[in-house]
Enzyme design. Sequence first.
Site, PDB file in Angstrom:
ATOM      1  N   HIS A   1      -9.840   4.694  -0.330  1.00 27.46           N
ATOM      2  CA  HIS A   1      -8.977   4.691   0.858  1.00 27.46           C
ATOM      3  C   HIS A   1      -9.726   5.387   1.995  1.00 27.46           C
ATOM      4  CE1 HIS A   1      -4.831   3.612  -0.716  1.00 27.46           C
ATOM      5  NE2 HIS A   1      -5.619   3.514  -1.772  1.00 27.46           N
ATOM      6  N   GLY A   2      -9.233   5.144   3.211  1.00 25.10           N
ATOM      7  CA  GLY A   2      -9.769   5.888   4.353  1.00 25.10           C
ATOM      8  C   GLY A   2     -11.209   5.548   4.677  1.00 25.10           C
TER       9      GLY A   2
ATOM     10  N   GLY B   1      -7.787   7.723   8.505  1.00 25.05           N
ATOM     11  CA  GLY B   1      -7.931   7.832   9.955  1.00 25.05           C
ATOM     12  C   GLY B   1      -9.279   8.387  10.379  1.00 25.05           C
TER      13      GLY B   1
ATOM     14  N   ASN C   1     -10.122   0.238   1.374  1.00 28.20           N
ATOM     15  CA  ASN C   1      -9.000   0.124   2.320  1.00 28.20           C
ATOM     16  C   ASN C   1      -9.439   0.474   3.732  1.00 28.20           C
ATOM     17  OD1 ASN C   1      -7.480  -0.308   0.033  1.00 28.20           O
ATOM     18  ND2 ASN C   1      -5.845   1.088   0.650  1.00 28.20           N
ATOM     19  N   VAL C   2      -9.121  -0.414   4.661  1.00 34.08           N
ATOM     20  CA  VAL C   2      -9.491  -0.186   6.067  1.00 34.08           C
ATOM     21  C   VAL C   2      -8.275  -0.468   6.941  1.00 34.08           C
ATOM     22  CG1 VAL C   2     -11.049  -0.804   7.947  1.00 34.08           C
ATOM     23  CG2 VAL C   2     -11.852  -0.966   5.570  1.00 34.08           C
TER      24      VAL C   2
ATOM     25  N   ASP D   1       0.841  -1.198   0.000  1.00 35.16           N
ATOM     26  CA  ASP D   1       0.000   0.000   0.000  1.00 35.16           C
ATOM     27  C   ASP D   1       0.882   1.258   0.000  1.00 35.16           C
ATOM     28  OD1 ASP D   1      -2.521   1.226   0.156  1.00 35.16           O
ATOM     29  OD2 ASP D   1      -2.427   1.394   2.338  1.00 35.16           O
ATOM     30  N   HIS D   2       0.495   2.278  -0.756  1.00 37.38           N
ATOM     31  CA  HIS D   2       1.162   3.590  -0.725  1.00 37.38           C
ATOM     32  C   HIS D   2       2.692   3.504  -0.730  1.00 37.38           C
ATOM     33  CE1 HIS D   2      -2.264   6.217  -0.167  1.00 37.38           C
ATOM     34  NE2 HIS D   2      -2.743   5.383   0.733  1.00 37.38           N
TER      35      HIS D   2
HETATM   36  P1  13P Z   1      -8.268   4.191   7.301  1.00 38.85           P
HETATM   37  O1  13P Z   1      -7.178   4.075   8.308  1.00 38.85           O
HETATM   38  O2  13P Z   1      -9.007   5.475   7.380  1.00 38.85           O
HETATM   39  O3  13P Z   1      -9.163   3.001   7.327  1.00 38.85           O
HETATM   40  O4  13P Z   1      -7.561   4.192   5.859  1.00 38.85           O
HETATM   41  C1  13P Z   1      -6.875   3.052   5.444  1.00 38.85           C
HETATM   42  C2  13P Z   1      -6.259   3.253   4.125  1.00 38.85           C
HETATM   43  O5  13P Z   1      -6.783   3.921   3.275  1.00 38.85           O
HETATM   44  C3  13P Z   1      -4.980   2.578   3.871  1.00 38.85           C
HETATM   45  O6  13P Z   1      -4.444   2.946   2.645  1.00 38.85           O
END
Ligand code: 13P
Length: 280
Positions: A206-207, A179, A228-229, A81-82
């Site tokens: 994401h997020g 987050g 993505n979690v 990821d990223h």
């Molecule tokens: P969250 O921590 O908000 O679930 O986001 C996770 C994420 O996007 C990882 O790339």
Amino acid sequence: MLLQGTAALSDAADSHRALPAFSAYNLEMVQAIVAASERTGLPVIINAGASAFRHGGRTELARLTLDAAVSSDTPVGVHLDHSRSLEEIFACLELGYTSVMFDGSDLAFADNVRTTRHVVNRAHQMNAWVEAELVGVTGDEDVSTNAVSNAMTDPALAEEFVAATGVDALSVAIGNVHGFSSTPAVIDLDRLDAIGRRVNVPLVLHGASGLPDEVVLACLDRRVAKVNVNTELRRAYLEAVEEDLSRALETSDLVAVLGAAREAVNEVATRILLMLARAE
Ligand code: 13P
């Protein structure tokens, strides 16, 4: 078994479902996620690195995640990821990752296109697929920082980017943040609609932590096929540690705390797997 290729993502996008990509930092999180996949019979993706490599070590975290994925009864993808580092991306591909994300969101458009294209060529030769990002999703990947979204993906640029790079999946910035945030994220579904109409690859949200289920499901109706979690799993882990800590301290029982944390992560991962499969 390993989840190879993009068929599961395309099928999910076509049926308005999504695969979760859960971040894992250690053995217990990896085991909890694999167990949730086996418990539900649903495929899952584990985000093993990049930021978690700072805690667990690249080869160590990669190997334990790949081993658990290969041994699983259900298909489990192992995803980077990223990552902004080509060295890291190529090392993970060599180790056997099934997909990688090149995050070129801080690059100029032309540089992002050029580097993403390079990653795509190499990954495809190694039977892996690539996610990329055009506009960064704000916030920190490892801690909640009360992030507020400050830039959004332009649908026309997204179309151009995907066509020019041959990327397999695109992460979108549509008001989502990494987050938990005290100001609830406002997701721009019209923008997501427009991106989904122009872009012919599955989209990635994401997020997702902290977003109401109905908002996430509305994204699934607009070609988001990977969600993505991370934070929700971290929170479950930490709350379980807090709950069991004083009892465990009486006998210095580390295993009890690690086991409780694993169970808590499994419960949250199971709930999200079922929600994204519309099986709840
Ligand atoms: P969250 O921590 O908000 O679930 O986001 C996770 C994420 O996007 C990882 O790339």
